[in-house]
Motif scaffolding. Structure first.
Motif, PDB file in Angstrom:
ATOM      1  N   MET A   1       0.837  -1.204   0.000  1.00  0.00           N
ATOM      2  CA  MET A   1       0.000   0.000   0.000  1.00  0.00           C
ATOM      3  C   MET A   1       0.870   1.251   0.000  1.00  0.00           C
ATOM      4  N   ARG A   2       1.909   1.273   0.823  1.00  0.00           N
ATOM      5  CA  ARG A   2       2.807   2.433   0.837  1.00  0.00           C
ATOM      6  C   ARG A   2       3.462   2.636  -0.523  1.00  0.00           C
ATOM      7  N   ASP A   3       3.922   1.540  -1.118  1.00  0.00           N
ATOM      8  CA  ASP A   3       4.566   1.622  -2.433  1.00  0.00           C
ATOM      9  C   ASP A   3       3.619   2.158  -3.496  1.00  0.00           C
ATOM     10  N   ARG A   4       2.334   1.933  -3.315  1.00  0.00           N
ATOM     11  CA  ARG A   4       1.328   2.412  -4.275  1.00  0.00           C
ATOM     12  C   ARG A   4       0.830   3.815  -3.912  1.00  0.00           C
ATOM     13  N   GLY A   5       1.417   4.412  -2.884  1.00  0.00           N
ATOM     14  CA  GLY A   5       1.056   5.785  -2.525  1.00  0.00           C
ATOM     15  C   GLY A   5      -0.194   5.911  -1.687  1.00  0.00           C
ATOM     16  N   ILE A   6      -0.644   4.820  -1.094  1.00  0.00           N
ATOM     17  CA  ILE A   6      -1.808   4.871  -0.217  1.00  0.00           C
ATOM     18  C   ILE A   6      -1.309   5.321   1.150  1.00  0.00           C
ATOM     19  N   GLU A   7      -1.897   6.395   1.655  1.00  0.00           N
ATOM     20  CA  GLU A   7      -1.404   6.952   2.920  1.00  0.00           C
ATOM     21  C   GLU A   7      -2.530   7.612   3.694  1.00  0.00           C
ATOM     22  N   GLY A   8      -2.192   8.115   4.849  1.00  0.00           N
ATOM     23  CA  GLY A   8      -3.134   8.878   5.661  1.00  0.00           C
ATOM     24  C   GLY A   8      -4.317   8.062   6.132  1.00  0.00           C
ATOM     25  N   PRO A   9      -5.483   8.704   6.238  1.00  0.00           N
ATOM     26  CA  PRO A   9      -6.676   8.031   6.755  1.00  0.00           C
ATOM     27  C   PRO A   9      -7.078   6.797   5.934  1.00  0.00           C
ATOM     28  N   LEU A  10      -6.886   6.842   4.615  1.00  0.00           N
ATOM     29  CA  LEU A  10      -7.237   5.675   3.796  1.00  0.00           C
ATOM     30  C   LEU A  10      -6.330   4.498   4.146  1.00  0.00           C
TER      31      LEU A  10
END
Length: 127
Positions: A98-107
């Motif tokens: 998820m981090r590698d795909r740019g998913i961050e923060g509340p999501l």
């Protein structure tokens, strides 16, 4: 999960990219050797099944159910020894993907919490 999560991730292409990153990382990173060993040599079928499942779970098309019916996740995973170590490896691999795909923060936090609940429910061994 809702339609907005599926769409926020980029729809089918975004979910596919997440799944592909997850399995690429599982195959290459020694930290995930335990869960890699539970999969077949060729990961194509595993990639497809997780992609199909996540599309529906995240609020998109129900590809998995159209092919196989109700997911029955726990029952389908009973043949595989899944304990705390396997759960934690799966979670770390997914968090990294998820981090590698740019998913961050509340999501990121929302997905991590949802994955954690499901991953823990999959355990069928005490340790």
């Amino acid at each position: 999960m809702s339609d907005s999560v599926f769409e926020t991730l980029g729809g089918e292409a975004g979910v596919r990219a997440l799944v592909d990153r997850f399995y690429d990382q599982m195959a290459l990173d020694e930290r995930f050797a335990g869960i890699r060993a539970l999969h077949p040599a060729n990961l194509d079928g595993s990639r497809d099944k997780l992609y199909w499942f996540l599309c529906g779970w995240l609020g998109g098309p129900q590809h998995y159910q159209e092919r196989f019916g109700h997911p029955r996740l726990r029952a389908r995973h009973l043949p595989f020894p899944i304990g705390v170590s396997e759960r934690d490896q799966w979670m770390l691999c997914m968090a990294d993907a998820m981090r590698d795909r740019g998913i961050e923060g509340p999501l990121f936090e929302r997905l991590l919490e949802a994955f954690q609940g499901t991953a823990d429910w999959m355990r069928n061994r005490p340790g």
